[in-house]
Design an enzyme around this catalytic site. Structure first.
Site, short mmCIF file in Angstrom:
data_model
loop_
_atom_site.label_atom_id
_atom_site.label_comp_id
_atom_site.label_asym_id
_atom_site.label_seq_id
_atom_site.Cartn_x
_atom_site.Cartn_y
_atom_site.Cartn_z
N HIS A 194 0.93 -1.59 0.49
CA HIS A 194 0.39 -0.66 -0.28
C HIS A 194 1.07 1.02 -0.32
O HIS A 194 1.89 1.31 0.33
CB HIS A 194 -0.98 -0.25 0.97
N GLN A 262 -4.12 4.01 3.96
CA GLN A 262 -3.04 2.78 3.57
C GLN A 262 -3.45 2.85 2.27
O GLN A 262 -4.92 1.01 2.70
CB GLN A 262 -2.47 2.02 4.32
N ARG A 292 13.28 -4.50 3.07
CA ARG A 292 12.16 -5.25 3.91
C ARG A 292 10.89 -5.20 3.04
O ARG A 292 10.56 -4.50 3.11
CB ARG A 292 12.13 -4.65 4.98
N ASP A 294 7.44 -5.15 3.42
CA ASP A 294 6.30 -5.00 4.22
C ASP A 294 5.46 -5.34 3.49
O ASP A 294 4.42 -5.49 2.21
CB ASP A 294 6.48 -3.51 4.83
N GLU A 336 8.88 -10.11 4.77
CA GLU A 336 7.58 -9.61 6.31
C GLU A 336 6.44 -10.15 5.80
O GLU A 336 5.50 -9.29 5.16
CB GLU A 336 7.96 -8.09 6.05
N HIS A 405 8.47 -4.20 16.57
CA HIS A 405 8.18 -2.66 17.00
C HIS A 405 6.72 -3.30 17.15
O HIS A 405 5.92 -2.23 16.82
CB HIS A 405 8.14 -1.95 15.74
N ARG A 530 1.05 -0.43 20.37
CA ARG A 530 1.93 -0.69 19.86
C ARG A 530 3.76 -0.12 20.35
O ARG A 530 4.88 -0.20 20.07
CB ARG A 530 2.76 -1.09 18.37
#
Ligand code: OTU
Length: 657
Positions: A194, A262, A292, A294, A336, A405, A530
């Site tokens: 996204h 997003q 990475r 995502d 990921e 995270h 988070r």
């Protein structure tokens, strides 16, 4: 793969040339477009080597003949713009392709601002990273995000600009250069699923430009969204329920798996693919070593499915990977995909994708199983789950971790749980209650994240130290509890460093950093707990790592001992599988890593009581004098049983240290 690839002649793509003359003309096109770069010959031979992977990946999803030359043009541009210093790096990496699999490889994950203020600030902390032995630095999202809420930077408004307060794209290149000089690789997030609603593509789509509407999934009414919605889970049921958002300006329902701002990209559109080749080339040419990827699992949408882990995701990754191998062979991919254990291995390439998918993937099943074993004091579910997972291709590596995270999603497989006589749902509920500190005997201080009312599932936030019981011990000033909690944390981290793979230390874990609830005062963060485990790096506390009366010292010293022991153990190369050995005492986890230079047997007491087990559990080492590498002592395994203290860890090898 093609053998014997040299020279600029026709007919190179032998077995393909009858079917696909475009492969060969793609090469000719590339040869014409390449400038007088020093690596012209090398780049062309890389094209010959990887063009089939690229073609096959593209052919599965797009009308490849239509886009082939355009893709080649993006590749040519990427090669032409590659700075000479990075070409040197390419060659180094090509000569050492297992650099991220070595026992001395160690990752560190941090937010630029929370670690060091700015990108330039990171440069001034490279010494600290070197002290820890870091060889791989993942800086959390740092590209320009949308203004306002931005999901910790995972709502990107511009992939070519750095977030203003962190620095500039030149600072990024300068940091990459400084890191490279100290043998640290740089990893950046690229969100594939996204973009922010403020990204130029979204703005153009919103204003009605058809080219850009086709970059997204936009629907005039709820008909199609409702059909998909029947099978779609919710990632953020609390603050972003549903998977579609009504957009007033475009009068459309937009696919938004995560937050409403997003916007999911439409990967069925080859223009989206080309955009990302260009983005990867741009960032790779600034010195980024690893991307990475995502939210990779979500790229492909198929009605009637959860729209995760669809086969097309692997064809897309294969094509992107091949393109980057041609442009910038130093660059690798880290998937990921926080998915069910059974879907995980595919991200490292299985079957036809072997060696062609991502190089690294998060081992979220290991992470969950370590926390699970530490809660239950029982290793059996961990053994069942980890041994059930397929072997990974030997050129790839797990990224192992205890915390990151994000929240912990309790990915306990129903079948694995059943095999242990457990009800998977009840067990997941137990783990989330345990880590929220709601159960008798639990010292954990986590928090529930995203309770899904439709399924009853909930996830967990909290720092490693707080989940391991350090916070409760400090708050109650109980020194015995504190010692136990530190041992528990170190037992968990030892499994992460000892399982095999690239271990990732999450910033602050090396000094036992606890939950930080100051996020509640920041309006854009307050609803998302988070942020509880995304604290600022407290440098004065870090400095206490030299003072033996402090928590920082206790954790840091043990972490360093683990890291330096690890470096000298060839059996910890990531390409070697790890077997979890069953023992008669379920409170002890036994890992066996076989290697020609000496087997490594690792024992972990995951309980808070001393545990005895038969010496035969040490397999090939039983009966011998062996070295316990963490304490650097010699142990004679000639007694019938051995006893491990609560949470203690033994790494045993016949090798002399
Ligand atoms: C990833 O998360 C990121 O790590 C999160 O920080 C982002 O919020 C999210 O993508 C959206 O960009 O997508 O493949 O908290 O474990 O959402 C799995 C849930 C993801 C995360 C999950 C994950």
């Amino acid at each position: 793969m093609l053998a014997n690839i040299t020279g600029e002649h026709e007919g190179i793509f032998l077995h393909r040339s009858q079917q696909e003359p475009l492969l060969a003309s793609g090469r000719e096109h590339l040869a014409q477009l390449l400038g007088p770069t020093s690596q012209r010959t090398e780049a062309l031979s890389r094209f010959e080597q990887y063009a089939c992977d690229l073609w096959d990946g593209l052919a599965e999803i797009y009308d490849v003949a239509k886009i082939w030359f355009t893709v080649v043009e993006f590749i040519a541009q990427g090669i032409n713009e590659r700075p000479p210093s990075l070409v040197v790096r390419d060659n180094e990496r090509l000569n050492n392709p297992d650099w991220f699999q070595l026992p001395e490889a160690l990752g560190y994950v941090a937010y630029t601002d929370r670690f060091a203020g700015t990108l330039q600030g990171v440069t001034s902390h490279i010494d600290y990273l070197r002290e820890l032995g870091v060889t791989y630095l993942h800086l959390m999202p740092l590209l320009r995000p949308r203004t306002g809420e931005n999901d910790g930077g995972y709502a990107v408004a511009d992939f070519r600009t750095v977030r203003e307060d962190l620095g500039t794209i030149d600072d990024l290149a300068a940091l990459a250069d400084s890191l490279h000089q100290t043998h640290i690789a740089l990893t950046l997030d690229v969100v594939l699923n996204h973009v922010a609603d403020q990204h130029e593509w979204a703005i153009k789509a919103q204003s009605g430009q058809q080219k850009y509407r086709d970059y997204f999934h936009m629907f005039p009414d709820r008909n199609i969204p409702d059909t998909y919605e029947e099978n779609l889970p919710e990632v953020f049921p609390d603050f972003a329920p549903g998977n579609f958002t009504w957009d007033e300006p475009s009068q459309s329902w937009i696919w938004t798996t995560f937050n409403s701002w997003q916007w999911d990209l439409n990967w069925a559109n080859p223009d989206v693919f080309c955009e990302f080749v260009d983005i990867f080339a741009f960032l790779g040419n600034k010195g980024v070593d690893c991307f990475r990827l995502d939210a990779l699992a979500f790229l492909w949408k198929r009605a009637g499915t959860s729209c995760q882990n669809q086969p097309e995701v692997h064809f897309i990754t294969q094509a992107l990977r091949a393109a980057m191998r041609i442009i910038a062979p130093a660059v690798i991919f880290q998937a990921e995909a926080i998915v069910a254990p059974t879907d995980l291995v595919a991200y490292l390439g299985v079957g036809e994708h072997a060696g062609k998918d991502s190089d690294l993937a998060y081992h979220n099943s290991l992470m969950v199983q370590v926390w699970s074993a530490l809660a239950s004091g029982d290793s059996r579910l961990l053994a069942t789950a980890l041994n059930a997972s397929e072997a990974i291709p030997p050129t790839t590596s797990w990224a192992t971790y205890l915390r990151c995270h994000d929240d912990i999603g309790w990915a306990i497989d129903d079948v694995d749980a059943q095999a242990m006589g457990l009800d998977a749902f009840e067990y997941r509920k137990y783990l989330s209650s345990y880590y929220a500190g709601e159960l008798e005997g639990s010292q954990a201080r986590g928090a529930h994240f995203q309770t899904d009312l439709s399924t009853g599932e909930r996830r967990t936030s909290g720092s490693a130290a707080s989940l391991a019981g350090i916070q409760a011990a400090v708050e109650s000033s109980d020194t015995h509890l504190l010692t136990t909690a530190i041992d528990r944390l170190m037992c968990g981290y030892s499994m992460v460093l000892g399982y095999g793979g690239l271990p990732l230390i999450y910033m602050g874990d090396e000094i036992g950093l606890m939950n930080d609830d100051r996020y509640l005062q920041i309006p854009e963060h307050a609803a998302d707990n988070r942020w509880l485990h995304r604290p600022m790096m407290p440098w004065p506390a870090v400095d206490q790592r030299r003072d033996s009366s402090t928590l920082a010292w206790q954790v840091f010293t043990r972490m360093l001992a683990l890291i330096s022991a690890r470096k000298h153990l060839p059996a910890l190369h990531a390409g070697i599988p790890c077997i979890v050995v069953a023992t008669p005492n379920p409170a002890v986890v036994v890992f066996h890593r076989a290697h020609v230079d000496g087997d490594l047997i690792e024992l972990y007491n995951v309980s808070d009581a001393a545990q005895t087990l038969p010496t035969s559990s040490t397999g090939p080492l039983a009966g011998h004098h062996v070295t316990e590498v963490l304490s650097n002592s010699v142990i004679s395994l000639d007694t019938p049983t051995i006893t491990l203290e609560p949470y203690s860890v033994w790494w045993l090898t016949a090798q002399l240290t």
